[in-house]
Design a protein around this motif. Structure first.
Motif, PDB file in Angstrom:
ATOM      1  N   ALA A 188      -4.171   9.043 -12.184  1.00 48.87           N
ATOM      2  CA  ALA A 188      -3.954   9.849 -13.393  1.00 48.87           C
ATOM      3  C   ALA A 188      -2.470   9.873 -13.739  1.00 48.87           C
ATOM      4  CB  ALA A 188      -4.476  11.260 -13.160  1.00 48.87           C
ATOM      5  N   ASN A 189      -1.631   9.810 -12.716  1.00 43.16           N
ATOM      6  CA  ASN A 189      -0.182   9.886 -12.941  1.00 43.16           C
ATOM      7  C   ASN A 189       0.493   8.588 -12.510  1.00 43.16           C
ATOM      8  OD1 ASN A 189      -0.340  12.708 -13.677  1.00 43.16           O
ATOM      9  ND2 ASN A 189      -0.763  13.039 -11.498  1.00 43.16           N
ATOM     10  N   ASP A 190       1.724   8.406 -12.982  1.00 47.00           N
ATOM     11  CA  ASP A 190       2.508   7.240 -12.560  1.00 47.00           C
ATOM     12  C   ASP A 190       2.686   7.235 -11.036  1.00 47.00           C
ATOM     13  OD1 ASP A 190       2.855   6.454 -15.125  1.00 47.00           O
ATOM     14  OD2 ASP A 190       5.030   6.784 -15.193  1.00 47.00           O
ATOM     15  N   THR A 191       2.618   6.062 -10.434  1.00 47.43           N
ATOM     16  CA  THR A 191       2.972   5.937  -9.015  1.00 47.43           C
ATOM     17  C   THR A 191       4.504   5.998  -8.906  1.00 47.43           C
ATOM     18  OG1 THR A 191       3.227   3.542  -9.128  1.00 47.43           O
ATOM     19  CG2 THR A 191       1.003   4.379  -8.660  1.00 47.43           C
ATOM     20  N   VAL A 192       5.011   6.145  -7.683  1.00 45.11           N
ATOM     21  CA  VAL A 192       6.474   6.176  -7.522  1.00 45.11           C
ATOM     22  C   VAL A 192       7.099   4.858  -7.972  1.00 45.11           C
ATOM     23  CG1 VAL A 192       6.857   7.960  -5.789  1.00 45.11           C
ATOM     24  CG2 VAL A 192       6.122   5.699  -5.066  1.00 45.11           C
ATOM     25  N   PHE A 193       6.384   3.772  -7.783  1.00 46.62           N
ATOM     26  CA  PHE A 193       6.902   2.474  -8.241  1.00 46.62           C
ATOM     27  C   PHE A 193       7.008   2.456  -9.774  1.00 46.62           C
ATOM     28  CE2 PHE A 193       5.788  -1.790  -9.885  1.00 46.62           C
ATOM     29  CZ  PHE A 193       6.953  -2.454  -9.534  1.00 46.62           C
ATOM     30  N   MET A 194       6.004   3.013 -10.434  1.00 45.35           N
ATOM     31  CA  MET A 194       6.054   3.060 -11.904  1.00 45.35           C
ATOM     32  C   MET A 194       7.193   3.971 -12.378  1.00 45.35           C
ATOM     33  SD  MET A 194       1.949   3.119 -12.485  1.00 45.35           S
ATOM     34  CE  MET A 194       1.918   3.267 -14.275  1.00 45.35           C
ATOM     35  N   GLN A 195       7.413   5.071 -11.661  1.00 52.65           N
ATOM     36  CA  GLN A 195       8.541   5.953 -12.010  1.00 52.65           C
ATOM     37  C   GLN A 195       9.856   5.195 -11.857  1.00 52.65           C
ATOM     38  OE1 GLN A 195       8.157   9.409  -9.485  1.00 52.65           O
ATOM     39  NE2 GLN A 195       6.101   9.827 -10.234  1.00 52.65           N
ATOM     40  N   TRP A 196       9.975   4.444 -10.764  1.00 50.72           N
ATOM     41  CA  TRP A 196      11.182   3.639 -10.525  1.00 50.72           C
ATOM     42  C   TRP A 196      11.379   2.644 -11.676  1.00 50.72           C
ATOM     43  CZ3 TRP A 196      11.591  -1.689  -9.982  1.00 50.72           C
ATOM     44  CH2 TRP A 196      12.831  -2.176  -9.549  1.00 50.72           C
ATOM     45  N   SER A 235       0.835  -1.192   0.000  1.00 55.87           N
ATOM     46  CA  SER A 235       0.000   0.000   0.000  1.00 55.87           C
ATOM     47  C   SER A 235       0.877   1.251   0.000  1.00 55.87           C
ATOM     48  CB  SER A 235      -0.940  -0.010   1.211  1.00 55.87           C
ATOM     49  OG  SER A 235      -0.217  -0.317   2.384  1.00 55.87           O
ATOM     50  N   ALA A 236       2.193   1.072  -0.257  1.00 59.67           N
ATOM     51  CA  ALA A 236       3.133   2.190  -0.198  1.00 59.67           C
ATOM     52  C   ALA A 236       2.794   3.283  -1.216  1.00 59.67           C
ATOM     53  CB  ALA A 236       4.555   1.690  -0.421  1.00 59.67           C
ATOM     54  N   SER A 237       2.288   2.882  -2.398  1.00 65.60           N
ATOM     55  CA  SER A 237       1.979   3.864  -3.449  1.00 65.60           C
ATOM     56  C   SER A 237       0.963   4.898  -2.964  1.00 65.60           C
ATOM     57  CB  SER A 237       1.411   3.168  -4.688  1.00 65.60           C
ATOM     58  OG  SER A 237       2.383   2.323  -5.247  1.00 65.60           O
ATOM     59  N   LEU A 238       0.063   4.457  -2.083  1.00 60.11           N
ATOM     60  CA  LEU A 238      -0.984   5.351  -1.578  1.00 60.11           C
ATOM     61  C   LEU A 238      -0.384   6.573  -0.897  1.00 60.11           C
ATOM     62  CD1 LEU A 238      -3.614   2.930   0.006  1.00 60.11           C
ATOM     63  CD2 LEU A 238      -3.916   4.412  -1.986  1.00 60.11           C
ATOM     64  N   SER A 239       0.749   6.358  -0.214  1.00 59.81           N
ATOM     65  CA  SER A 239       1.388   7.466   0.485  1.00 59.81           C
ATOM     66  C   SER A 239       2.614   7.971  -0.265  1.00 59.81           C
ATOM     67  CB  SER A 239       1.762   7.041   1.905  1.00 59.81           C
ATOM     68  OG  SER A 239       2.381   5.784   1.886  1.00 59.81           O
TER      69      SER A 239
END
Ligand code: ATR
Length: 273
Positions: free
Chosen positions: A220-228, A192-196
């Motif tokens: 709407a935008n990439d999550t931090v995991f997707m950016q990684w 659930s890290a993406s939520l925060s």
């Protein structure tokens, strides 16, 4: 004749996309039904279900935080729901309350059909060891991956989960530190890290050159995991919008016996994000 009644219950529930998705499925398949989003107070799930059923309700989807409540309330459980320890689909009929879970099959259908990923003999890494991850393990193991690794901040939860499913395939649990030097074809973020806006502490260079990365969240935008994943050169970077629509399609099929087309609904939802 009154329309068959369905609903999704959760808390909060206002932003649920399920009414939109099921209305689209009903229109597309010519099924006459109503589907609403219902806010249920914590602790009031049994009363709500009883009343909904008494008023002619035929089925419910169940979302956070009531999936375990639904599992406990169901009088019959599908095999996959039994193992998942969670129910997201209730069928209400003369025989009683039947519980099933469609999250895992929703993910697998999104990966296999919508994104054409063949996971047989592949190395899969799953991040997280909570309820959401428990629900996807059986359908993933059914695809016969070479191995399925669960990495979690709290390592014991990952090893326990792996133990619980070890009869279904090659599955192990570990901490994030243990991933250094490994290579994966698919990484699924089930934390659930993406939520925060947080990223699990992943080592660099754990992706095969053709690897895909999938976040079970969407937005709407990439999550931090997707950016990684993009920074690490993943070939495909995917979010969980398709999983949401696919799990709904499987629930719709359980209730109505008709399988709706999902592509157009995913596209419509994407435009609305
Ligand atoms: P869910 O029902 O969404 O799975 P959960 O059961 O509370 O929710 O599980 C949340 C998962 O996200 C857990 O695996 C949690 O790790 P811990 O078991 O160590 O608590 C993981 N998680 C949450 N926030 C995280 C973060 N910032 N970094 C890494 N993992 C995180």
């Amino acid at each position: 004749m009154p329309m068959d009644k369905y609903a999704v219950i959760g808390n909060p529930i206002a932003h649920s996309k399920s009414p939109f998705i099921h209305a689209a499925f009903a229109e597309q398949t010519g099924q006459s039904l109503s589907y609403t989003a219902e806010l249920v107070e914590i602790g009031k799930v049994p009363e709500f279900i009883e009343q909904f059923r008494a008023n002619g309700g035929r089925g419910l989807n169940v979302t956070v935080p009531f999936k375990l409540d639904a599992w406990q309330i169901a009088e019959q459980l599908s095999e996959r729901a039994q193992r998942a320890g969670a129910v997201n689909t209730l069928s209400l009929n003369d025989k009683g309350i039947a519980g099933d879970t469609t999250d895992g099959v929703g993910l697998v259908n999104d990966l296999s059909h919508n994104h054409q990923l063949d996971l047989q003999n592949r190395n899969i890494l799953i991040l997280g060891a909570g309820g959401a991850v428990r629900g996807i393990l059986e359908p993933l193991l059914n695809l016969s991956p070479a191995q399925l690794v669960i990495a979690n901040r709290t390592v014991e939860k990952a090893t326990q989960l792996a133990d619980d499913f070890s009869d279904l395939g090659h599955i192990t649990g570990c901490g994030f530190d243990d991933l250094a030097g490994e290579k994966f074809d698919l990484i699924i973020n089930g934390t659930s890290a993406s939520l925060s806006g947080e990223l699990p502490p992943l080592p660099d260079n754990i992706l095969q050159s053709s690897a895909a990365c999938y976040d079970m969240m969407y937005g709407a935008n990439d999550t931090v995991f997707m950016q990684w994943a993009r920074q690490q050169g993943a070939k495909k970077v995917l979010d969980g919008l398709g999983m949401l629509v696919e799990q709904a399609a499987e629930s719709f099929f359980i209730w109505r016996g008709v399988r709706p087309q999902t592509q157009s609904v995913i596209k419509l939802l994407r435009q609305q994000l």
